[in-house]
Design a protein around this motif. Sequence first.
Motif: not given
Length: 186
Positions: A40-43, A77-79, A85-86
């Motif tokens: 929940a903290r990094n996604a 966005i993911q890249d 946000y990892e």
Amino acid sequence: MTIRKHILVIAALATAVLTACGSRGSKVAEAEPPEPTANARNAVILPAISYGKTTKGAQLTKADDACDVPASLNQAIQDQLLTPYEFAVPSPSTNVTGAPTLRIEITDILANAGGLYGGPKIVQLHGVLDRPGAAPAHFTAQRQMFMYFGIPRSTCSMVGVVTYALGGDIAKWLQKPVDAAKLGEL
């Protein structure tokens, strides 16, 4: 004779060093921490990017998009996600309960065939970030590409440049999401 002895001594020392490095390497690999996983903290939850309506009320569909903008934008966005946000995950799960959800819809696409000679390539977006305990934050975004000097580009590669830039804009906005933000070249 002494040069030959020196060469043998150097070869023996090199072999000993290489052997020692090889034996330590396996211990270091075992001691490395495990790869981080989404929580929940990094996604951020990033459901499938959808087609919305243009400002004139026309509903966009896959038929309006020969270049699959949702897929290239999702990857862009993911890249380019930045700390905290990892990870961008497509749907909620127990690991990411409480993570913010970013919903994006494409509100206009202009990508006439002909690559560089087909005119400008434009992508417009609207996004909403829902965060537990906070009001939703909205953004609009637009990027375009008129000319490209250098290697001739196809229509979809030009649209890919546009979506990659939009992905970077969104990743930066996620660092400090301001409601009603205008991203890109609006």
